[in-house]
Design a protein around this motif. Structure first.
Motif, PDB file in Angstrom:
ATOM      1  N   MET A  79      65.933  75.241  38.628  1.00  0.00           N
ATOM      2  CA  MET A  79      64.848  74.790  37.759  1.00  0.00           C
ATOM      3  C   MET A  79      65.026  73.342  37.312  1.00  0.00           C
ATOM      4  SD  MET A  79      64.663  78.272  35.459  1.00  0.00           S
ATOM      5  CE  MET A  79      63.492  77.593  34.277  1.00  0.00           C
ATOM      6  N   ARG A 247      58.177  79.831  35.808  1.00  0.00           N
ATOM      7  CA  ARG A 247      59.227  78.986  36.387  1.00  0.00           C
ATOM      8  C   ARG A 247      60.466  79.812  36.688  1.00  0.00           C
ATOM      9  NH1 ARG A 247      60.897  73.772  33.250  1.00  0.00           N
ATOM     10  NH2 ARG A 247      62.082  73.532  35.173  1.00  0.00           N
ATOM     11  N   ALA A 251      61.900  80.616  40.411  1.00  0.00           N
ATOM     12  CA  ALA A 251      63.250  80.192  40.771  1.00  0.00           C
ATOM     13  C   ALA A 251      64.098  81.380  41.217  1.00  0.00           C
ATOM     14  CB  ALA A 251      63.911  79.479  39.590  1.00  0.00           C
TER      15      ALA A 251
END
Length: 290
Positions: A79, A247, A251
């Motif tokens: 990230m 996110r 990921a």
């Protein structure tokens, strides 16, 4: 008297203008002076090092290690963030997330509807229950029906005793066999101690930790049959922050697809049943591009 000439045929005022121009360019990151890369922001990760091989300390160095530590590090780097571990008691993981002391947490917490009222989860493992017996013992049960009517240990401070009795009702009583006899212990380590001392013929424990337990016992213990009643374990995240949740989900999916996730499963001797397949992108995340 001859007047000294300036290089390049440039007058002194002109040289001063050029010098000022180069200084401005250096400040702006042009020319030979290059701008430094921005420092990745910290990602505060809560965990409680008491759940080997997920979360623990190296006995020699005291350094945090385990599957969760490695996965959290890989996830943070994916990230574009710098992982910073925050040691937090298990009971304080959710309160610490709600107050902003941490940004996410790991610790093998079961993802339940009740907990989802407070936090969001990205499921990353699954765990159930599994029986363990002594290896090399001719009197040890070799099949599950042999447990009926015999003493089995389970930690009283967990949900394992209730799971054992429910298993006994389904697999012993319902088949007209005598029920399992519960031997309640202080914890899982005590349950295995009772097993070694011959007070019980088996112990029931968390399936996620069983391969590690067998490995560290020098294979004096062995698993009996397969894990049952598997439940998802989640990475805890703040509710309402859909962008951040997407996110993390993206990921994690990438780590599953590039092999990192499975390599960590093998590194920390987690059972194959613990691994989750890569899920499809959630509908709410389809509009996010990372």
């Amino acid at each position: 008297m001859r007047r000294a000439t300036l290089p390049f045929g440039m007058s002194l005022p002109g040289r001063r203008v050029v010098a000022r121009s180069f200084a401005v360019m250096a400040l702006l990151g042009f020319g030979s002076a290059r701008a430094e890369a921005p420092v990745p922001p910290d990602l505060l990760l809560g965990l409680y090092p008491s759940y080997p091989p997920l979360d623990m300390r190296d006995p020699m160095t005291g350094v945090l290690e385990g599957f969760d530590v490695d996965l959290a590090t890989a996830l943070s780097q994916r990230m574009g963030m710098t992982p910073r571990m925050v040691e937090t008691g298990f009971a304080q993981l959710i309160p610490s997330l709600l107050t902003g002391r941490i940004r996410m947490f790991f610790n093998g917490m079961v993802d339940t509807p009740l907990r989802r009222q407070s936090v969001s989860f990205v499921d990353y493992l699954q765990s159930g229950f599994q029986f363990v017996t002594l290896s090399g013992d001719d009197h040890a049960p070799s099949t599950l029906p042999e447990l009926c009517g015999r003493m089995v240990a389970a930690s009283r401070v967990t949900s394992v005793p209730a799971e054992l009795l429910a298993w006994s009702d389904r697999n012993c009583v319902a088949k007209h066999l005598p029920p399992v006899l519960l031997f309640a212990t202080e914890n899982s380590a005590d349950a295995r101690l009772q097993l070694r001392e011959g007070r019980v013929v088996a112990a029931l424990q968390d399936s996620l930790t069983l391969p590690w337990t067998v490995e560290t016992s020098g294979h004096t213990l062995r698993a009996l049959d397969e894990a049952f009643h598997l439940s998802p374990l989640g990475i805890g995240l703040p509710r309402g922050d859909s962008t951040f949740i997407c996110r993390v989900s993206g990921a994690f999916s990438a780590l599953q697809q590039d092999g990192t996730y499975l390599s960590l499963i093998h590194k920390w001797h987690l059972p194959e049943s613990a691994a989750l397949p890569a899920p499809p992108v959630p509908e709410d995340c389809s509009r996010h591009v990372f």
